[in-house]
Structures are given as C-alpha cells and as structure tokens.
Design a protein around this motif. Structure first.
Motif, PDB file in Angstrom:
ATOM      1  N   VAL A 114      -1.609   9.993   0.356  1.00  0.00           N
ATOM      2  CA  VAL A 114      -1.420   8.579   0.046  1.00  0.00           C
ATOM      3  C   VAL A 114      -0.812   7.923   1.278  1.00  0.00           C
ATOM      4  O   VAL A 114       0.078   8.497   1.917  1.00  0.00           O
ATOM      5  N   ALA A 115      -1.281   6.750   1.646  1.00  0.00           N
ATOM      6  CA  ALA A 115      -0.743   6.031   2.801  1.00  0.00           C
ATOM      7  C   ALA A 115      -0.237   4.666   2.360  1.00  0.00           C
ATOM      8  O   ALA A 115      -0.912   3.962   1.605  1.00  0.00           O
ATOM      9  N   ALA A 142      -6.620   9.454   0.510  1.00  0.00           N
ATOM     10  CA  ALA A 142      -7.263   9.287  -0.801  1.00  0.00           C
ATOM     11  C   ALA A 142      -6.902   7.968  -1.463  1.00  0.00           C
ATOM     12  O   ALA A 142      -7.656   7.465  -2.298  1.00  0.00           O
ATOM     13  N   ALA A 143      -5.738   7.396  -1.117  1.00  0.00           N
ATOM     14  CA  ALA A 143      -5.316   6.126  -1.725  1.00  0.00           C
ATOM     15  C   ALA A 143      -4.467   5.358  -0.732  1.00  0.00           C
ATOM     16  O   ALA A 143      -3.611   5.933  -0.046  1.00  0.00           O
ATOM     17  N   ARG A 144      -4.701   4.055  -0.661  1.00  0.00           N
ATOM     18  CA  ARG A 144      -3.942   3.184   0.231  1.00  0.00           C
ATOM     19  C   ARG A 144      -3.102   2.225  -0.587  1.00  0.00           C
ATOM     20  O   ARG A 144      -3.579   1.623  -1.538  1.00  0.00           O
ATOM     21  N   ILE A 145      -1.852   2.085  -0.168  1.00  0.00           N
ATOM     22  CA  ILE A 145      -0.927   1.136  -0.771  1.00  0.00           C
ATOM     23  C   ILE A 145      -0.503   0.140   0.302  1.00  0.00           C
ATOM     24  O   ILE A 145      -0.260   0.526   1.448  1.00  0.00           O
ATOM     25  N   ALA A 146      -0.411  -1.131  -0.037  1.00  0.00           N
ATOM     26  CA  ALA A 146       0.161  -2.155   0.840  1.00  0.00           C
ATOM     27  C   ALA A 146       1.343  -2.768   0.109  1.00  0.00           C
ATOM     28  O   ALA A 146       1.282  -2.992  -1.105  1.00  0.00           O
ATOM     29  N   VAL A 147       2.424  -3.031   0.831  1.00  0.00           N
ATOM     30  CA  VAL A 147       3.626  -3.528   0.163  1.00  0.00           C
ATOM     31  C   VAL A 147       3.537  -5.011  -0.163  1.00  0.00           C
ATOM     32  O   VAL A 147       4.403  -5.542  -0.867  1.00  0.00           O
ATOM     33  N   ILE A 164      -4.222  -1.063  -2.693  1.00  0.00           N
ATOM     34  CA  ILE A 164      -3.556  -1.597  -3.873  1.00  0.00           C
ATOM     35  C   ILE A 164      -2.188  -2.116  -3.451  1.00  0.00           C
ATOM     36  O   ILE A 164      -1.511  -1.511  -2.615  1.00  0.00           O
ATOM     37  N   VAL A 165      -1.790  -3.260  -3.960  1.00  0.00           N
ATOM     38  CA  VAL A 165      -0.498  -3.851  -3.593  1.00  0.00           C
ATOM     39  C   VAL A 165       0.582  -3.359  -4.557  1.00  0.00           C
ATOM     40  O   VAL A 165       0.514  -3.591  -5.764  1.00  0.00           O
ATOM     41  N   ILE A 166       1.556  -2.659  -4.014  1.00  0.00           N
ATOM     42  CA  ILE A 166       2.752  -2.248  -4.749  1.00  0.00           C
ATOM     43  C   ILE A 166       3.936  -2.653  -3.885  1.00  0.00           C
ATOM     44  O   ILE A 166       4.073  -2.178  -2.755  1.00  0.00           O
ATOM     45  N   PRO A 167       4.800  -3.533  -4.355  1.00  0.00           N
ATOM     46  CA  PRO A 167       5.850  -4.082  -3.491  1.00  0.00           C
ATOM     47  C   PRO A 167       6.943  -3.074  -3.177  1.00  0.00           C
ATOM     48  O   PRO A 167       7.016  -1.989  -3.775  1.00  0.00           O
ATOM     49  N   ASN A 168       7.794  -3.443  -2.236  1.00  0.00           N
ATOM     50  CA  ASN A 168       9.011  -2.677  -1.995  1.00  0.00           C
ATOM     51  C   ASN A 168       9.890  -2.716  -3.239  1.00  0.00           C
ATOM     52  O   ASN A 168       9.818  -3.658  -4.041  1.00  0.00           O
ATOM     53  N   GLY A 169      10.737  -1.716  -3.376  1.00  0.00           N
ATOM     54  CA  GLY A 169      11.618  -1.649  -4.535  1.00  0.00           C
ATOM     55  C   GLY A 169      13.073  -1.895  -4.176  1.00  0.00           C
ATOM     56  O   GLY A 169      13.489  -1.738  -3.028  1.00  0.00           O
TER      57      GLY A 169
END
Length: 390
Positions: A114-115, A142-147, A164-169
């Motif tokens: 995952v990146a 296999a999967a890309r995340i953007a914050v 996929i957009v998943i924000p910072n926590g």
C-alpha cells in the motif's frame, strides 16, 4: 496482522508525515497488531521500540522545503534486512517516490503493498524525471492512498491512475483535553495569537503574518504573538518593525503536550501558509483543541475548514486581508466561540478511530487480493477438471 510501515523522512525532525506514521503505528499497536516502522534517524536519536533506524539522514531540498532523507547502497542493504526479518503481511510505504528509504523499500519488496501520497505539487520536474525509472516498482503497489484531493491530483497528474482519499488522523480527545497554560492564556488587555511551524521556511507564511501585524497592533496594541517551532528568532525577525518584534514571543520547539496547550490557550491560531500544503493537519489539531482558526485560502485548507464554515480565511499572501480578518475576530469573542465550537465538532471526522479503520480496510483488501491471485490458477484448473468430469 504483521504491518511494515516505511517513512522516508528522518524521525530527528518533526513533520507531518512523521507524525502521521507514528500515530498510525501506535493506533494499530494499541489494537494488538504487530507493527514495525523503518525510518532514517541519527544514532543518538531516542526512538520508540517499534521504529528501526535506516541510518543517519542528509538534508535535501524537496517540495519547497528541506527534507532529511536516507539513500545509498548501505541503506539499501538495511532495507532488505528489515524486509526479510519482518515477513510482513502488508507493507505500507509513505511517499513512495521520495528519494529515500521509501523508493528502496518499494524496489526490494514483494507482497501486498500500500502506498500513501502526502505531497501536493502542480508541477514537479523531479517526479517527471524519476517516474520512468521507478515505474516498474510502482506497478507492484496494490492500493494507493492520498491524504487529500490535492495529493490525489498530484498522483493523477504525475503518475497516472488514481488513489483513494483518506485524510491524516488526529487524536482529537488528547487535544480537546489539553489544559490551558496561564502564561499563554489571553487577558482582555493582552489577547494572544499563535503560529506553529518551521519559521525559517517562507512557505509556512510567518513573513506574511509579520507584515500584517502593524495594522493589527494599531487596533489591538496589547496583542501577543506566540511562535512555536524550530528556527533562529534573530534571523527570522531581521527587518521586522520594532513593535512587531516586541509583540512576538518565541517558544522554540515544543512537546506534543505543550503544543496542545498552546493551541487551547490562544484566542486565534493562524496558519498563513503560502503553498505546498496537501492537507493541513495542524488545522485539525487546533480545531480539536478548541481554537478559533484563521488560515490562508489554500484549497487544502479550505477543504479542511469546510469552505470557511468552521474557520475564518484570508486571501493567500495578502497581509492587509489577514489583518482585517484577524482584527474582526479579536474584536468579536462570540464569533470566535462559534467558529471554535463548529471546528471542534468537525475535527471528529478526522479522529484516528475513523481514519485507521479506513486504512485497515485497504490493508485487508490488498491482502485478500494477493491470496486470491495466488489461488486463482489452481481454482480455475479445478473448475475445468470438475467441468470435464461432468
């Protein structure tokens, strides 16, 4: 689940990506997962037990800032040993194109990867030059995340494909529970505003704030500016009007606890950043602490502040408009309370309890996809045999 996380930036110097990696790792460890983080760090740096150092880092100018990165054959050997020892169920690489341990891990790794992309850039010669070289390695992801949407746009523009957009926590409750510090808390005669960041980096916007302060001091003569973060105050304040220097108090680098208390104690937290921001985690931290936020109208900041519904905004790099907005907030306590209350409510959307669940879902998807890919040939052959028997 055995989780390996790679951070390209040195743990010696605080930064948004380092904090993201640290908090994500600790959240999963708290849920009983086995987590190991690989990151650059000098030998004298005290690291959490779950962090493995890839060696000392070298300062490199990158994305409008100076990042401490780690590269080379010795580092590559350390990365390979870490991967062999970890035998991870999933590998999570942050900033996979950063010229550091992230690229080395991506090239050496095999398995579910995952990146996460944090950077926001409209144009990048570095990315355009590097992409053809590391493209084969990127195909293993296999999967890309953007914050953020801004980071996602960087992916689609420079790399191709999507994310996929998943924000910072943020640990919202930790900031919400931060005690006010008397020495930072305002009085009617001496209201306080706060700035946090690497003060020597122009894109963090401290010069813009300093340029706005003479007009603010004309209206609010007792104003105090509390500045927290690394940098040399003598160098930074060179050229500032004397009364602006007198109004500023430099706190240096502060602990996580002191940062939360500073945000909770100030009347207004100001984010005058001029660019290069893909998200704005400090805004969420300030909102979580119950601070009223005033930020430049960068697209990333606007999205965090819901277009200005939960925080005030000013035109980017416009000191006069910053001064106008800040004076209005300082003279309107009720509006400050309304913005602080709505901001704190919105901050819960970014709590780690929400964000980590979304990241875990990505992990599970890529792990299951890998298992399905490994079993698919035999499954298809078995179906063929069963069909032939019938």
């Amino acid at each position: 689940m055995r989780i390996g996380i790679v951070c390209p930036y040195s743990f010696d110097v605080p930064g948004g990506v380092q904090f993201h990696v640290r908090d994500l790792a600790e959240h999963f460890i708290g849920e009983g997962e086995e987590v190991s983080v690989l990151a650059p760090a000098d030998s004298e740096t005290t690291l959490p037990g779950y962090v493995v150092s890839s060696g000392g880092a070298t300062p490199v100018r990158y994305n409008g800032s100076v990042a401490r990165l780690n590269f080379g054959p010795v580092t590559a050997a350390k990365v390979s040993r870490w991967l062999d020892h970890g035998r991870f169920d999933v590998l999570h690489i942050h900033e996979p194109m950063a010229p550091s341990v992230s690229v080395l891990a991506l090239m050496a790794a095999d398995g579910p990867i995952v990146a996460t992309f944090h950077t926001s850039m409209i144009r990048s010669r570095t990315m355009q030059t590097a992409y053809p070289i590391i493209r084969p390695a990127l195909e293993k992801v296999a999967a890309r995340i953007a914050v953020s949407e801004d980071a996602r746009r960087t992916v689609t523009t420079h790399i191709g494909g999507d994310a996929i957009v998943i924000p910072n926590g943020v640990y919202v409750d930790r900031f919400a529970a931060a005690p006010h510090r008397p020495e930072w808390t305002s009085t009617p005669e001496r209201p306080t505003i706060a700035f946090l960041g690497r003060m020597h980096e122009p894109r963090k916007g401290l010069p813009v704030l300093a340029a706005a302060l003479p007009a603010v001091l004309d209206e609010v003569p007792g104003l105090r500016l509390l500045v927290a973060g690394p940098g040399d105050p003598v160098e930074v304040t060179d050229g500032w009007p004397e009364r602006v220097r007198q109004a500023a108090e430099f706190l240096g680098s502060v602990s996580d606890e002191d940062k939360a208390s500073l945000l909770a104690s100030a009347d207004v937290y100001i984010a005058p950043n001029t660019g290069g921001e893909s998200f704005g985690i400090i805004l969420i931290e300030a909102m979580s602490a119950g601070a009223c936020v005033l930020a430049s109208d960068l697209p990333a900041f606007s999205r965090v502040l819901d277009g200005g519904a939960v925080g005030a905004m000013f035109r980017n790099e416009d000191p006069a408009h910053l001064a106008e907005q800040l004076i209005g907030l300082l003279k309107d306590p009720e509006r400050r309370r309304e913005l602080a209350t709505s901001g704190q409510a919105r901050a819960h959307l970014f709590d780690w309890s929400v964000v980590a669940d979304q990241i875990r879902a990505v992990y599970e998807t890529v792990v299951e996809g890998r298992l399905a890919a490994q079993t698919e040939p035999s499954t298809r052959w078995n179906r063929f045999l069963r069909g032939g028997a019938r």
